[in-house]
Design an enzyme around this catalytic site. Structure first.
Site, mmCIF file in Angstrom:
data_model
loop_
_atom_site.group_PDB
_atom_site.id
_atom_site.type_symbol
_atom_site.label_atom_id
_atom_site.label_comp_id
_atom_site.label_asym_id
_atom_site.label_seq_id
_atom_site.Cartn_x
_atom_site.Cartn_y
_atom_site.Cartn_z
ATOM 1 N N HIS A 1 -3.834 -5.051 0.005
ATOM 2 C CA HIS A 1 -3.345 -5.535 1.295
ATOM 3 C C HIS A 1 -3.389 -7.059 1.327
ATOM 4 O O HIS A 1 -4.430 -7.627 1.663
ATOM 5 C CB HIS A 1 -4.208 -4.974 2.420
ATOM 6 C CG HIS A 1 -3.982 -3.512 2.647
ATOM 7 N ND1 HIS A 1 -2.981 -3.040 3.445
ATOM 8 C CD2 HIS A 1 -4.609 -2.421 2.142
ATOM 9 C CE1 HIS A 1 -2.987 -1.715 3.438
ATOM 10 N NE2 HIS A 1 -3.975 -1.314 2.656
ATOM 11 N N CYS B 1 0.840 -1.205 0.000
ATOM 12 C CA CYS B 1 0.000 0.000 0.000
ATOM 13 C C CYS B 1 0.876 1.258 0.000
ATOM 14 O O CYS B 1 1.589 1.493 -0.959
ATOM 15 C CB CYS B 1 -0.996 -0.045 1.164
ATOM 16 S SG CYS B 1 -2.295 1.204 1.010
ATOM 17 N N GLU C 1 -2.269 -8.933 3.478
ATOM 18 C CA GLU C 1 -2.494 -9.368 4.867
ATOM 19 C C GLU C 1 -3.966 -9.347 5.242
ATOM 20 O O GLU C 1 -4.351 -9.876 6.285
ATOM 21 C CB GLU C 1 -1.668 -8.504 5.836
ATOM 22 C CG GLU C 1 -2.190 -7.089 6.098
ATOM 23 C CD GLU C 1 -1.837 -6.058 5.027
ATOM 24 O OE1 GLU C 1 -1.375 -6.455 3.933
ATOM 25 O OE2 GLU C 1 -2.035 -4.854 5.292
#
Lengths: 250, 243
Positions: free
Chosen positions: B225, B76, B227
């Site tokens: 993202h 990001c 994650e």
């Protein structure tokens, strides 16, 4: 194209997901982390956890729970309930929440939205609005719809966006709990006037209700609780039906 | 050892949690010596790019990042800092990825920033040394995984921030090993990296086709993202760890 989101909402008290049913009080439905993880596996796009504890002890339990959720769940989640200050929000974001949702505190102190957006960025700030329709006017309420404020829904939503909200989560208190469908015309109007995403909440009873609010209602996301918690509409079945209705979903 | 750069710019914990779920050991650090000694480096980041850049500079981390020879991943805002510049601030970046970061325009009806001409113009600015790839990728048909599902909405709505799950295409890297084109990943951003020869994945928001991921030599970056992107994101992180 960004996909329309399906968001199970989990009301949490002392680490357990609870849901009020017909004013009989709260009934436990399961462990907050386990339920969230199952929804994530089933294809939920995001989760909302609302802390409905009233006590300080409950608040501490919730912050610890947010840490566990962040460790175990690999999709974004928003937390809300009782966030009254930047410090409250900071504690939950530091614990691993992706967004915070503010409701009554923002109505009482609209500058809180700017403070949160300024410190963390708009994408962290969801402004939740509970409103009821009174003689054709949507009036913002607090305390689960029991107290009226002097704010009108559309102007408050516009102001919240102006102050830096990243999303609006609007719950129609007239539709919430009825399972008779969302307030589609209200979402369509909100989506027409705002440039930030709008999450629809209140009234989901069937797959068609969710299709309607994401198409005619133009909402960016549909939030629901009981239809998911009690297995009335499994998320994979819902996603399939949305795809069949040409709604862009993950 | 994986160094997860801790420079006070957001989602460090989320990335750490995702690494822990994969059973990977990592060290949170802002120590240039530890970063230089790592086998893999991850530069996370959310929030304001200009502030994040200042934060890197204050900690004296720009040179050590530029000089990395091990696989490094920017996520990001972390990716955005590896680009030439960002309109957010505006700020200069580390200049590893030869592209600019621009702001999404709400609505975007008149935005043609992804037209072939603009891409050609942007590409002419590239230094000859780095301009080794052709730009055919950028001038191909736009990625259309969902366009067949043209539905009730006549106009293309492109809200800002671009928030939520979107599909990525034109996947060209070991980072996306066994990830099918059209997979959905989670994005939250208001600024996007333009297409460039370093683009290894694309995404469309409204009318804008942008770089969802970039690669130059040992440097990788994802605008989304991983994650927070469920099993697809976990697989992408796993691929990075296996580089």
């Amino acid at each position: 194209m960004v996909a329309k989101r399906i968001i199970p909402c989990l009301d949490v008290k002392d680490g357990q997901v609870v849901k009020g049913i017909n004013f009989e009080g709260l009934r436990e439905v399961g462990d907050a982390v386990r339920m969230g993880a199952q929804y994530a596996r089933d294809g939920a796009d995001e989760l909302v956890y609302l802390d409905i504890s009233a006590s300080k002890e409950g608040r501490r339990t919730f912050a610890a729970l947010v840490e566990r959720i962040a460790r175990e769940i690999d999709i974004p989640f928003t937390v809300g309930g009782g966030i009254g200050s930047v410090e409250d929000a900071a504690r939950l974001l530091d614990a691993g929440a992706d967004k915070v949702s503010v409701n009554s505190a923002a109505l009482a102190n609209p500058a809180l939205i700017e403070q949160l957006a300024g410190k963390y960025g708009s994408q962290f700030v969801v402004v939740a609005i509970d409103a009821k329709c009174v003689e054709g006017q949507w009036i913002c309420t607090t305390h689960g719809g029991s107290r009226f404020t002097d704010r009108e829904l559309y102007s408050w939503a516009a102001e919240a966006q102006e102050r830096g909200a990243g999303e609006i989560l609007f719950t129609s208190m007239d539709h919430d709990g009825t399972k008779a469908g969302y307030a589609c015309e209200v979402y369509a109007r909100l989506c027409g006037m705002l440039s930030i995403p709008v999450i629809a909440s209140g009234g989901a009873g069937s797959v068609q209700d969710i299709v309607d609010v994401l198409t005619a209602g133009r909402a960016d996301a549909a939030l629901a609780a009981s239809i998911f918690h009690y297995g009335e509409i499994p998320i994979p079945v819902l996603k399939q039906a949305l795809r069949a209705a040409n709604v862009n979903v993950r | 050892m994986i160094a997860l750069i801790d420079y006070d710019a957001g989602n460090i914990r989320s990335v750490g949690n995702a690494l822990a779920r994969l059973g990977a050991e990592y060290e949170l650090t802002a120590d240039p010596a530890r970063i230089a000694a790592a086998d893999k480096v991850i530069l996370p980041g959310v929030g304001n790019a200009a502030k994040a850049m200042e934060s890197l500079q204050e900690r004296g981390l720009c040179e050590v990042i530029r000089n990395l020879r091990v696989p490094a991943l920017g996520i990001c805002v972390g990716l955005q800092l590896l680009c030439r510049s960002s309109e957010e601030g505006p700020t200069e970046g580390l200049g590893i990825f030869d592209t600019r970061v621009r702001r999404f325009l709400f609505g975007m009806a008149g935005d043609n920033s992804c037209s072939a001409k603009n891409i050609a113009d942007a590409t002419q600015e590239l230094s000859p040394a780095k301009n080794t790839k052709t730009i055919t990728k950028a001038s191909q048909e736009p990625f259309t995984a969902n366009n067949s599902k043209a539905n009730w909405s006549a106009g293309v709505e492109a809200k800002v921030p671009h928030m939520g799950w979107n599909s990525i295409g034109n996947l060209e890297s070991k980072l996306f090993k066994e990830i099918p084109g059209g997979s959905f990943v989670y994005f939250v951003h208001s600024y996007y990296p333009e297409l460039c020869p370093d683009t290894i994945a694309t995404c469309r928001h409204g009318e804008t086709l942008f770089s969802a991921a970039l690669r130059w030599e040992n440097f990788y970056g994802t605008q989304f993202h991983p994650e927070k992107s469920g099993s697809v994101g976990a697989a992408i992180l796993k691929n990075f760890l296996a580089l």
